[in-house]
Design a protein around this motif. Structure first.
Motif, PDB file in Angstrom:
ATOM      1  N   THR A  58     -10.090  45.163  -8.557  1.00  0.00           N
ATOM      2  CA  THR A  58      -9.190  44.012  -8.457  1.00  0.00           C
ATOM      3  C   THR A  58      -7.835  44.432  -7.911  1.00  0.00           C
ATOM      4  O   THR A  58      -7.252  43.754  -7.051  1.00  0.00           O
ATOM      5  N   GLN A  61      -8.096  45.101  -4.133  1.00  0.00           N
ATOM      6  CA  GLN A  61      -8.222  43.874  -3.360  1.00  0.00           C
ATOM      7  C   GLN A  61      -6.896  43.125  -3.276  1.00  0.00           C
ATOM      8  O   GLN A  61      -6.498  42.656  -2.207  1.00  0.00           O
ATOM      9  N   GLN A  62      -6.182  43.009  -4.395  1.00  0.00           N
ATOM     10  CA  GLN A  62      -4.929  42.257  -4.389  1.00  0.00           C
ATOM     11  C   GLN A  62      -3.830  42.967  -3.624  1.00  0.00           C
ATOM     12  O   GLN A  62      -2.900  42.333  -3.121  1.00  0.00           O
ATOM     13  N   ALA A 444     -11.739  40.674   0.502  1.00  0.00           N
ATOM     14  CA  ALA A 444     -10.757  39.667   0.110  1.00  0.00           C
ATOM     15  C   ALA A 444     -11.396  38.304  -0.075  1.00  0.00           C
ATOM     16  O   ALA A 444     -10.959  37.501  -0.904  1.00  0.00           O
TER      17      ALA A 444
END
Length: 481
Positions: A58, A61-62, A444
């Motif tokens: 996570t 990805q962010q 994403a």
């Protein structure tokens, strides 16, 4: 660094504490408080590791950093290389107290840096600071075991280290997944430093009492050449990783510079004969590198694979690793049973074979018809094997070390561990990115990444583990040596 035969014949057991009657266990008599203190440190590291493994996909990805996913792990191990050598010499000359507490403080600072990162490179920098702290801590813990515990208790202590992973393996993914989903991945990093206070309070007095009971250290002056060599290894490994991430016409330049720094320094830092698997201590160090690299280079991709290929939540993807932690503790417990010393080489060989089976079996989940729980089962098999192998390797290292060289040899063992992680994680990252694993757009959008990128990792690492199995018979000295 002494030869294997010298260490084996000249290494006396450490002096027992004054009230040791030869029958007390690690949780009784003079060792209870000390054992609880150092195990609490391992517990902290275990919670951090399981939480980070769960939250990392996570975070990457962010921060638009999927292409640097492996770098966030190998960056940790790269700085650990330098810190381990510094910690080994520090411990041999001043004892383990100051390196241990300094490492915990630096580790916490790295967590804060990663938790406040605004881009992936800052996140990687935070992980690198964590590696500095982790390297100081882990070597100091090994020195504590070598100085404060008699040889008869060391297998039980290493088993306790593994047992400390049980609770984090179960609760770590659940807590990390819940925090990531409801509060954000940053709090996974920012909340962990609070746990630092517990080990500081529990183990401080016990460690001081243990150190006062030991004979004075007899090590010579600080060897700055070893620190220089460790810095060369760290920079060389970083350049190799950078070259692997570029994958363009200029990549051979940093790769060549990295090899020029890494090769000579590794030869000077590790026991003579390590790279050619000379019998005894050199092979013990090499096996630690192979075991750690093959297992952990595979493990870091499992949560990402579960999320992107099978659509699991953050929590469920992290829980896939839980059986590995539980089984690791079981495997370490097995190697600590009476009579296990006669079968160290066999235990290590079984451990490597189990790892090879586990890594290859975990990749079966790439086939949609295979249920996701299959990976969890295979990872339990691998965890049991690693528990037997890693603890047995640690016991052999202690057996082959003089008391005044425990810190140096512990640092060499952990250096091999970190180097194996850096090189094999870097290799995994190169394979993953080269076959499309760095496709930021797909990640994403929540879509699957190319299955071939994961398959390349999970088909390469079993071969590495099989090499370890083939070399395991060389970990013990010849009869009569």
């Amino acid at each position: 660094m002494t030869s294997t035969s010298q260490a084996e014949t000249a290494a006396p057991a450490p002096l027992p504490l004054p009230d040791d009657d030869g029958t007390a266990g690690v949780l009784s008599g003079p060792w209870r408080a000390l054992t609880l203190g150092i195990v609490s440190v391992v517990l902290l590291l275990a919670f951090e590791a399981t939480a980070v493994n769960t939250a990392m996909p996570t975070a990457a990805q962010q921060l638009d950093g999927i292409s640097l996913y492996a770098f966030a792990f190998s960056g940790y191990f790269t700085t650990t290389l330098l810190a381990m050598v510094v910690s080994g010499q520090w411990c041999d000359r001043r004892g383990p107290l100051v390196p241990l507490f300094s490492g915990i403080a630096v580790f916490a600072a790295g967590l804060v840096t990663a938790g406040t990162a605004v881009n992936m490179w800052m996140f990687v920098a935070g992980r690198a600071v964590q590696g500095l702290g982790g390297g100081l801590v882990i070597v100091a813990l090994y020195v504590v075991v070598g100085r404060a515990f008699p040889e008869r208790l060391r297998p039980a202590v290493f088993a306790a280290f593994s047992a400390a992973w049980v609770l984090p393996s179960i609760l770590g993914p659940v807590i990390s997944g819940a925090v990531t989903q409801h509060l954000g991945w940053r709090w996974v990093f920012l909340a962990v430093p609070v746990l630092v206070l517990l080990p500081l309070a529990v183990m401080g007095p016990a460690l001081r009492r243990a150190e006062r009971s030991q004979p004075p250290l007899q090590a010579g002056p600080y060897d700055w050449r070893r620190t220089r060599d460790a810095a060369m290894v760290a920079v060389g490994a970083a350049l190799l990783q950078y070259a692997g991430q570029r994958l363009d016409v200029w990549a051979p330049l940093p790769a060549a510079a990295g090899l020029a720094l890494l090769g000579p320094a590794v030869l000077r830092l590790l026991p003579t004969g390590t790279l050619r698997a000379a019998r005894g201590l050199p092979t013990v160090i090499l096996l630690r590198a192979i075991a750690a690299g093959a297992f952990f280079a595979s493990e870091l991709f499992i949560p990402l694979m579960m999320q992107t290929q099978r659509g699991l939540s953050v929590t469920m993807a992290g829980l896939t690793l839980a059986p590995g932690g539980l089984a690791w503790a079981f495997g370490s417990w097995l190697q600590g049973r009476p009579g296990a010393d006669r079968h160290r080489a066999a235990l290590i060989r079984i451990g490597f074979l189990s790892t090879a089976i586990a890594v290859g079996g975990a990749a079966l989940v790439l086939f949609p018809a295979v249920p996701v729980w299959v990976t969890a089962v295979f990872w339990g098999v691998g965890g049991a094997g690693m528990g037997m192998a890693i603890a047995s390797i640690s016991v052999l290292m202690m057996k082959l070390s003089k008391p005044e060289e425990t810190g140096e040899n512990s640092a060499a063992l952990q250096l091999g561990d970190a180097l194996g992680n850096v090189l094999l994680t870097g290799l995994a990252g190169v394979l993953f990115a080269a076959l499309g694993g760095g496709a930021v757009g797909a990640a994403a959008d929540g879509g699957p990444l190319p299955a071939g990128a994961f398959a390349a990792v999970f088909l390469t690492m079993p071969v590495v583990a099989l090499v370890g199995a083939a070399l395991s018979g060389r970990a013990t000295a010849r009869a009569g040596a």
